[in-house]
Write an enzyme that holds these catalytic residues in place. Structure first.
Site, PDB file in Angstrom:
ATOM      1  N   HIS A 106      37.603  62.375  43.501  1.00 30.53           N
ATOM      2  CA  HIS A 106      38.574  61.336  43.161  1.00 30.53           C
ATOM      3  C   HIS A 106      38.385  60.970  41.691  1.00 30.53           C
ATOM      4  CE1 HIS A 106      40.937  57.631  44.652  1.00 30.53           C
ATOM      5  NE2 HIS A 106      41.067  57.740  43.339  1.00 30.53           N
ATOM      6  N   GLU A 298      43.870  41.043  39.007  1.00 31.15           N
ATOM      7  CA  GLU A 298      44.355  42.372  38.642  1.00 31.15           C
ATOM      8  C   GLU A 298      45.868  42.312  38.550  1.00 31.15           C
ATOM      9  OE1 GLU A 298      43.961  46.929  40.241  1.00 31.15           O
ATOM     10  OE2 GLU A 298      44.336  45.371  41.727  1.00 31.15           O
ATOM     11  N   GLU A 444      47.883  48.863  34.691  1.00 32.63           N
ATOM     12  CA  GLU A 444      46.920  48.115  35.501  1.00 32.63           C
ATOM     13  C   GLU A 444      45.921  47.444  34.566  1.00 32.63           C
ATOM     14  OE1 GLU A 444      47.140  50.858  39.533  1.00 32.63           O
ATOM     15  OE2 GLU A 444      45.293  50.882  38.330  1.00 32.63           O
ATOM     16  N   ARG A 446      42.544  44.804  34.439  1.00 28.19           N
ATOM     17  CA  ARG A 446      41.454  44.123  35.131  1.00 28.19           C
ATOM     18  C   ARG A 446      40.498  43.563  34.078  1.00 28.19           C
ATOM     19  NH1 ARG A 446      42.100  49.214  37.148  1.00 28.19           N
ATOM     20  NH2 ARG A 446      42.893  49.425  39.267  1.00 28.19           N
TER      21      ARG A 446
END
Length: 579
Positions: A106, A298, A444, A446
């Protein structure tokens, strides 16, 4: 990990996979939304000369998360224990082969194998996820757990939960092996909220910052062989191995952990991007304000939309009245299984080169989130930490991604977010005005703390040498990292050129002491206009320079070379990176 049978993956959205607009699902660069990343290997009848006879050996395929790096017919093995790992490594050294640890694959970057690795390459994949999965409590006060590096994060977090233990934050996918996560300083999203104190055994930094000791396969001059050796966190070799990028092979770790907490996760889609990402000092519901209030946020901002999907976690010992209790992870089924409309649009974009549909795809993804949060009662969740921290399954839409961490002060977080999103919005509009749509996924954002070695409670502990979250001694005011990722379908035209502009903007903007940019190892970086991981200036200057002097990049590289002088744990890309 159970491997799927060979053959094409099933269609997404419940439709017929033979439809040409979804033919992309059957390609090596497909979205691959329904099957794990590797096909089942077959038993090898001919074997390899001198290979340890008690270690299972087979041929297999390799594919990374998004299918941009693939290889067929590679040799692979699944050692039953660390002793067999050592036997395999010593065989590889004698034969002039390299050994690449493989967990769940991954990842995006060529840390395991570079693109173009063929069946005839002297490369052996070493499967850690089949047998190197032991879990046991090492101690209870203070708490520590001993774990094999092949265990998945979902299994680790479940084991901790069963013993009343947990982590402050963790990556969203549960199908990461612990070894893979540590190799690239995997992280979640968490900083201390105003008034919040760190709990013993917890950290706001990366998973690597929780390691007390680790056992690795290293070269021993006296034995003229590779052996197992355990390193404590206070040793320089241990610091280099905590985030080793695949330049080493770790078989087992001992992690400091702490008491588990219940978390509430509230999802919102009512805060416009202009407000959430506003300039520092703005009134309203800004990203920094949510961090101050809860410490955990997030933002998922779909391309060409105005309302991000914002997730906000908070520590909540008791269930709030409006929250739905959850007893297992992965509570966003509309995200796990791609909705039909999203699949239709993505299929048309890839199979028909209809990249101009990017705005429609972005809005379809946002609509799916808004409707899905309501339909599945998942906008307000509460439960043990694991059940809200893990939310990405292998069946989600697979996209490519770049990734960077900007180190800054806590007060500087909103400024970083505002500057980046403003530049991103302006460039995306400029490309669209020319009929180019390089991004069809999402941004995204964070925020985490840094890797403070004091968090593990071991005198003399060192920070992970190559972690993007390693503090800089010359800038003690930098106590926070803002993580920035931009996602798009593989093969999207002009994506690399767009990513290069974003990367250059970040490097130029934070080259004046206001912050520091480090790359996110598992994602895309070092862009030219044609490819990632290719810009020599980033590979050989920007990346090494971002780690400063204590220890310097050359010093850490020298430690890894001393532990593996025969470069058994290397590949062509790592050779370039550490040159």
């Amino acid at each position: 990990m159970t491997e799927p049978p060979a053959g094409p993956p099933p269609a997404i959205g419940g439709a017929d996979a033979s439809w040409t607009r979804r033919g992309f699902l059957l390609t090596a660069a497909s979205l691959a939304t329904a099957s794990p990343v590797l096909t089942q290997g077959t038993a090898a009848a001919d074997g390899l000369p001198g290979f340890p006879p008690d270690v299972g050996l087979y041929r297999t395929a390799y594919r990374n998360w998004v299918g941009e790096i693939t290889a067929d017919g590679l040799w692979a093995c699944a050692p039953a224990d660390a002793r067999q790992v050592v036997d395999v490594v010593n065989w590889a050294r004698r034969q002039g082969w390299t050994v690449r640890a493989r967990g769940c694959s991954h990842g995006w970057s060529p840390l395991t194998i570079p693109a173009g690795t063929g069946a005839g390459s002297p490369v052996l994949l070493l499967d850690t996820a089949t047998h190197l999965t032991g879990l046991s409590l090492e101690s209870t006060d203070p708490a520590a757990v001993r774990a094999g590096t092949g265990v998945t994060l979902e299994a680790l977090l479940g084991f901790l939960e069963d013993h009343g233990l947990g982590l402050t934050a963790a990556p969203a996918p549960g199908d990461l092996t612990l070894g893979g996560a540590l190799a690239i300083d995997a992280h979640g999203t968490a900083v201390p909220a105003h008034g919040e104190s760190r709990l013993p055994g917890h950290t706001y930094g990366s998973l690597s910052n929780l390691v007390l000791s680790l056992t690795a396969v290293v070269w021993d001059e006296d034995s003229d062989a590779y052996i197992l050796r355990t390193y404590r966190r206070d040793e320089p070799e241990g610091a280099a191995l905590l985030t080793h990028l695949g330049r080493a092979l770790v078989t087992e770790v001992v992690l400091r952990v702490g008491v588990n907490t219940n978390l509430r996760c509230v999802s919102r889609t009512d805060v416009p991007a202009a407000e959430l990402f506003a300039a520092p000092g703005s009134d309203g519901r800004t990203f920094a304000r949510f961090l101050d209030e809860t410490g955990r946020a997030e933002a998922i901002w779909f391309a060409f939309t105005e309302f991000p999907w914002l997730k906000v976690w908070s520590v909540a010992p008791r269930r709030p009245l409006t929250s739905r209790p959850v007893t297992s992870p992965y509570n966003y089924p509309f995200s796990d299984h791609v909705p039909t409309l999203v699949a239709d649009l993505a299929g048309r974009m890839v199979s028909d080169a209809a990249w101009y549909l990017a705005p429609e795809l972005g809005n379809a993804q946002l609509d799916a989130a808004v409707l899905g949060l309501t339909a599945t009662l998942s906008a307000d969740l509460w439960g043990p930490s694991k059940n809200t921290l893990l939310y990405i399954r292998p069946t989600t839409l697979r996209v490519t991604a770049n990734g960077y961490a900007v180190l800054t002060s806590r007060d500087g977080v909103q400024g970083v977010v505002h500057e980046f999103t403003s530049f991103y919005r302006e460039r995306l509009a400029a490309y669209a005005a020319r009929g180019r749509f390089p991004v069809n996924g999402q941004v995204e954002i964070r925020a985490t703390g840094l890797d403070d070695p004091a968090d593990v409670g071991l005198t003399g502990a060192r920070a992970p040498s190559l972690s993007a979250l390693r503090p800089r001694a010359d800038h003690p005011e930098w106590d926070t990292a803002v993580w920035l990722d931009v996602l798009t379908l593989p093969g999207t035209p002009y994506a690399e050129e767009f990513y290069r502009e974003l990367e250059r903007f970040l490097l130029d903007t934070y080259d004046r002491g206001a912050g520091l940019v480090r790359v996110e190892w598992s994602k895309g970086w070092a862009y030219t206009d044609q490819a990632a991981w290719s810009d020599p200036d980033v590979l050989h200057d920007a990346v090494p320079d971002s780690f400063g002097d204590e220890p310097s990049w050359p010093q850490t590289s020298a430690v890894l070379s001393r532990l593996d002088p025969h470069r058994v744990f290397g590949n062509a890309f790592l050779d370039r990176l550490f040159a």
